[in-house]
Enzyme design. Structure first.
Site, PDB file in Angstrom:
ATOM      1  CD  GLU A  95       1.388 -10.405   1.442  1.00  0.00           C
ATOM      2  OE1 GLU A  95       1.793 -10.868   2.572  1.00  0.00           O
ATOM      3  OE2 GLU A  95       1.527  -9.632   1.223  1.00  0.00           O
TER       4      GLU A  95
ATOM      5  CD1 TRP B 104      -2.672  -4.110   0.612  1.00  0.00           C
ATOM      6  CD2 TRP B 104      -4.702  -4.416  -0.129  1.00  0.00           C
ATOM      7  NE1 TRP B 104      -2.787  -5.112   1.268  1.00  0.00           N
ATOM      8  CE2 TRP B 104      -4.349  -5.492   0.896  1.00  0.00           C
ATOM      9  CE3 TRP B 104      -6.093  -4.308  -0.469  1.00  0.00           C
ATOM     10  CZ2 TRP B 104      -4.949  -6.564   1.044  1.00  0.00           C
ATOM     11  CZ3 TRP B 104      -7.095  -5.499  -0.205  1.00  0.00           C
ATOM     12  CH2 TRP B 104      -6.698  -6.502   0.573  1.00  0.00           C
ATOM     13  CG  ASP B 105      -2.635  -2.566   5.052  1.00  0.00           C
ATOM     14  OD1 ASP B 105      -2.526  -2.779   4.025  1.00  0.00           O
ATOM     15  OD2 ASP B 105      -2.398  -3.141   5.926  1.00  0.00           O
TER      16      ASP B 105
ATOM     17  CE  LYS C 237       0.125 -12.830   5.415  1.00  0.00           C
ATOM     18  NZ  LYS C 237       1.074 -12.012   4.968  1.00  0.00           N
ATOM     19  CD  GLN C 238      -4.022 -10.633   3.333  1.00  0.00           C
ATOM     20  OE1 GLN C 238      -2.707 -11.085   3.562  1.00  0.00           O
ATOM     21  NE2 GLN C 238      -4.477  -9.455   3.551  1.00  0.00           N
TER      22      GLN C 238
HETATM   23  C1  BGC Z   1      -0.544  -8.400   4.590  1.00  0.00           C
HETATM   24  C2  BGC Z   1      -0.886  -7.299   3.290  1.00  0.00           C
HETATM   25  C3  BGC Z   1      -0.812  -6.106   4.244  1.00  0.00           C
HETATM   26  C4  BGC Z   1       0.506  -5.705   5.167  1.00  0.00           C
HETATM   27  C5  BGC Z   1       0.324  -4.432   5.915  1.00  0.00           C
HETATM   28  C6  BGC Z   1       0.643  -8.131   5.429  1.00  0.00           C
HETATM   29  O1  BGC Z   1       0.966  -9.273   6.234  1.00  0.00           O
HETATM   30  O2  BGC Z   1      -0.601  -9.716   3.962  1.00  0.00           O
HETATM   31  O3  BGC Z   1      -2.068  -7.559   2.825  1.00  0.00           O
HETATM   32  O4  BGC Z   1      -0.750  -4.956   3.391  1.00  0.00           O
HETATM   33  O5  BGC Z   1       0.568  -6.906   5.946  1.00  0.00           O
HETATM   34  O6  BGC Z   1      -0.802  -4.501   6.687  1.00  0.00           O
END
Ligand code: BGC
Length: 773
Positions: free
Chosen positions: A492, A361-362, A604-605
């Site tokens: 996550e 999804w990035d 986490k984000q």
């Molecule tokens: C992130 C995801 C991301 C993936 C690839 C993961 O660590 O939590 O949101 O899509 O890394 O960048």
């Protein structure tokens, strides 16, 4: 051996000093100095033999291997495989023997001096210089190596390697230029080899390898010119097995040099009929050989200059920040060019194996706006088309999970449209990705003003996504609202939560946007495929969207004092702050048990804040500020995608210092190795977030609710100026901010409207300067 240092320089990444014993740093540098051209690329492994720690990595866009899934406990619905980007043949190789002793910077006793590695980002050129005293003979040599992966010719890699003898007399120097096909992936699940030999054409110096299972064929054709004292040497063809090799010999005395120029054409069955691969690869290499390294470099530099024209960001008064953003832009430009809609932007690009080089999804959430503004509409459209072409697989993916009637669930990780991620919390639960794909269509249409993309696949994708959300949301009798249960948000660090605000908000928004899109198409072209959604189905979408439960804290009234709640039950967690985690325990994902992470309140984000970033026009600044102040101290930013979003919102809400701190963290994440993982590869997709934090954050660029481009810059204290360009609705806008003024012009003369300081301006060729507060 010297201590390794990275210098601050606006256009270059410069490393001085070298220590073969520090394997982690050796690998980190291989990541940082990677070069590529959108079609292929690789880590900065040394050309010559190196017995120290190294992750060999050369990758070709779109050439992947379905590595059989490895999980502890199989669950129905898991994909059978994880699609891996393949480490492919090592093409830059030059093996050297001096007086019979092999050149190896990690050989015990070798004394390396004046080591300097440089990535010239303006020219896309990797260079390396060093001297070494060979341990057995005590002979001293100097090396100057230059390497490029041509931006002008997507199938060409080139190396120029000069070895000078600094001591010794009449020493035999043997140089073997080679392409080695016997390579492996470090992350192979079952230690399998992914490639097998297809053919070796010794005379043509062409090696064709075939991927197991997927049957991709790739041919590497090598051409080499070696000269010594202006005399061209002839070589001996030693090609055999899975290797093309040509050996050259010269006798040198101190002060004399041998110069090896090698050119490798790389042709894959993605672009050529299988029977024509060797001709194609050798043709590219032969043409380059005839031109010579200097001419090949000039064409490459010209192609890079064009890319920088649109993409550069110039920061006055802050070289660390300048270098950080240029590094990000450089990586993004060399990872994706938009030439081929089968390719996408892997989170590690061509710099490492992790994340398999697949699409996440990035791309939609972070990368699309970068390519849209710096490379133009056509490049960004390729990214949208990539998903459109994969709509049938997204529908199939949803069908496997029990959804019906054309509902589409795009994969969390993919190479071909099929899901290939297999952790249930992510594969089945991180469904927010579907929303980002819809958001990208919205983002593209509003930025370009091209609603017609809805006819070209946009509306069909939105319909599939809306059908998914309408079925995934369920009615809660006690709440009298629609709820979305059992999800993982972008955060996550907690799984299987109910009513994650971000996911619910995004789902409701997608449903509404899909209704608008169908209406738009139906009113203009009632016969279009996307117009064939029944009134009953549209009514259902509206009902789910209107009735969506959105958790807030305290329960009312959020618009006055509350916050949007990460998920239901979040406030039951112990509310501690990230700054109280001891430094020795950061990052927590490398120190704490997973159970402890899941129980903690640490995020986490960006999650709620991701939603507020996407939809900032729909919320009051105070609401955004309040949520920012609540979530920022609880966020550990252990995803590279996080600090950039926080930085943008900090800029938007006037938290200037925080915005700058988070900007440096995002833009220099890899250069300064904040998360201690650069040895695995770079964080390419989050680099687009760094660009967003400069252009949208400090530059204040945003298409507003009025559909117009707004520019409202707020520079960090130490910055004297900021300049960048934007492709915008046919115009190429040059924007300069300095000394309380913003100057804008349309470089190509195409007129564009922008709103600056609340007033509307028509921007033409002539620069206009506007005072800003
Ligand atoms: C992130 C995801 C991301 C993936 C690839 C993961 O660590 O939590 O949101 O899509 O890394 O960048």
């Amino acid at each position: 051996m010297g201590e390794r240092r990275l210098e601050i320089d606006p256009w270059r990444i410069v490393e001085t000093g070298f220590d073969a014993a520090d394997g982690r740093v050796c690998r980190a540098s291989e990541s940082l100095f990677s070069v590529g051209n959108g079609a292929m690329g690789g880590r900065a492994n040394f050309e010559e033999f190196f017995s120290g720690e190294s992750l060999q990595g050369n990758y070709i866009g779109g050439v992947y291997y379905p590595d059989k899934t490895r999980v502890g406990w199989w669950k129905n619905g898991y994909p059978e495989y994880f699609a891996k980007v393949l480490n492919s043949a090592f093409w830059p190789g030059v093996d050297l023997y001096i007086g019979g002793e092999r050149l190896d910077l990690a050989a015990p006793g070798a004394v390396v001096g004046d080591f300097r590695r440089e990535l010239d980002m303006r020219r896309g050129l990797l260079t390396r210089e060093f001297t070494v005293v060979l341990p057995k003979s005590g002979v001293r040599v100097a090396v100057e190596a230059r390497r490029l992966v041509s931006m002008a010719e997507p199938e060409l890699g080139a190396v120029s390697y000069k070895l000078t003898l600094l001591s010794g007399d009449n020493l035999a120097v043997a140089a073997t230029a080679f392409v080695e096909g016997d390579v492996r992936n470090e992350d192979a699940n079952y230690d399998e080899k992914f490639w097998e030999l297809s053919s070796l054409d010794r005379d043509a110096r062409a090696l064709t390898m075939r991927t197991r299972k997927t049957g991709f064929e790739v041919c590497w054709g090598q051409r080499v010119a070696v000269s010594c004292a202006d005399r061209r040497l002839s070589g001996e063809n030693l090609s055999a097995g899975e290797r093309v090799a040509e050996r050259f010999e010269a006798v040198l005395s101190a002060g004399q040099s041998v110069v090896i120029e090698k050119f490798v054409g790389v042709a894959s069955s993605l672009n050529h009929p299988a029977g024509e691969l060797a001709d194609a690869a050798c043709g590219v290499a032969q043409r380059a050989l005839e031109q010579g390294f200097g001419t090949v470099l000039m064409a490459h530099e010209a192609a890079w200059a064009e890319r920088w024209e649109g993409g550069d960001v110039v920061i006055g008064g802050d070289e660390r920040a300048q270098q950080g953003i240029r590094f990000c832009i450089f990586q993004l430009l060399q990872t994706y060019t938009g030439r081929d809609s089968r390719l996408n932007v892997g989170p590690k690009g061509f710099t490492g194996e992790k994340y398999g080089g697949s699409t996440y999804w990035d791309t939609e959430a972070y990368c699309l706006p970068f390519y849209l503004a710096t490379c133009g509409e056509e490049v960004a459209r390729q990214l949208l088309l990539y998903r459109y072409k994969q709509l049938p697989q997204a529908i199939e993916n949803a069908r496997k999970l029990g959804f019906t009637g054309g509902a589409a669930l795009y994969p969390m990780v993919t190479m071909t449209g099929e899901e290939c991620h297999n952790e249930w919390e992510i594969t089945f639960e991180e469904i927010h990705r579907n929303g980002a794909i819809a958001y990208a269509i919205y983002n593209f249409c509003r930025y370009t003003g091209r609603q017609d993309y809805l006819f070209e696949g946009g509306a069909e994708v939105l319909i599939g996504i809306a059908r998914f959300w309408a079925q995934r949301a369920t009615w809660s009798e006690p709440k009298g609202r629609f709820v979305i249960l059992g999800v993982t948000g972008p955060n996550e660090y907690e799984n299987n939560v109910n009513n994650n605000w971000y996911t619910n908000y995004l789902a409701a928004w997608c449903l509404k946007y899909a209704i608008d899109a169908v209406g738009y198409v139906a009113s203009r072209d009632p016969k279009h495929r996307a117009a064939a959604v029944s009134a009953a189905e549209l009514a259902r979408w509206a009902e789910v969207a209107e009735g969506m439960f959105l958790p807030v804290w305290p329960e009312s009234p959020v618009d006055k004092e509350g916050i949007f709640l990460q998920q239901e039950g979040y406030m039951d967690k112990e509310q501690v702050m990230a700054e109280d985690i001891p430094v020795s325990e950061r990052p927590i994902n490398q120190h704490w048990s997973w159970d402890r992470i899941l129980r903690s309140c640490f995020i986490k984000q960006a999650d709620v804040l991701q939603g507020l970033y996407f939809f900032q026009e729909f919320f009051d600044r105070e609401v955004i500020a309040r949520n920012f102040d609540f979530y920022e101290p609880r966020t550990v930013h252990e995803s590279s995608l996080s600090p950039c979003v926080h930085s943008i919102l900090a800029s938007l809400t006037g938290r200037a210092e925080k915005a700058y701190e988070l900007y440096l963290r995002t833009a220099r994440l890899d250069l300064d190795d904040y998360n201690r993982e650069v040895h695995e590869g770079l964080h390419i997709t989050s680099m687009a977030g760094s660009w967003l934090s400069v252009v949208e954050g400090f530059g204040g660029v945003r298409v507003g609710c009025d559909g117009r481009l707004h520019i409202a810059p707020k520079l960090p204290e130490g910055w004297s100026s900021l300049a960048f360009r934007l492709h915008y609705r046919g115009a190429i806008l040059a924007i300069r901010v300095a000394a309380g003024e913003v100057a804008v012009s349309s470089e190509n003369g195409v007129e564009a409207e922008t709103v600056i300081g609340g007033d509307l301006y028509k921007i033409g060729k002539e620069e206009i300067t506007i005072k800003i507060g």
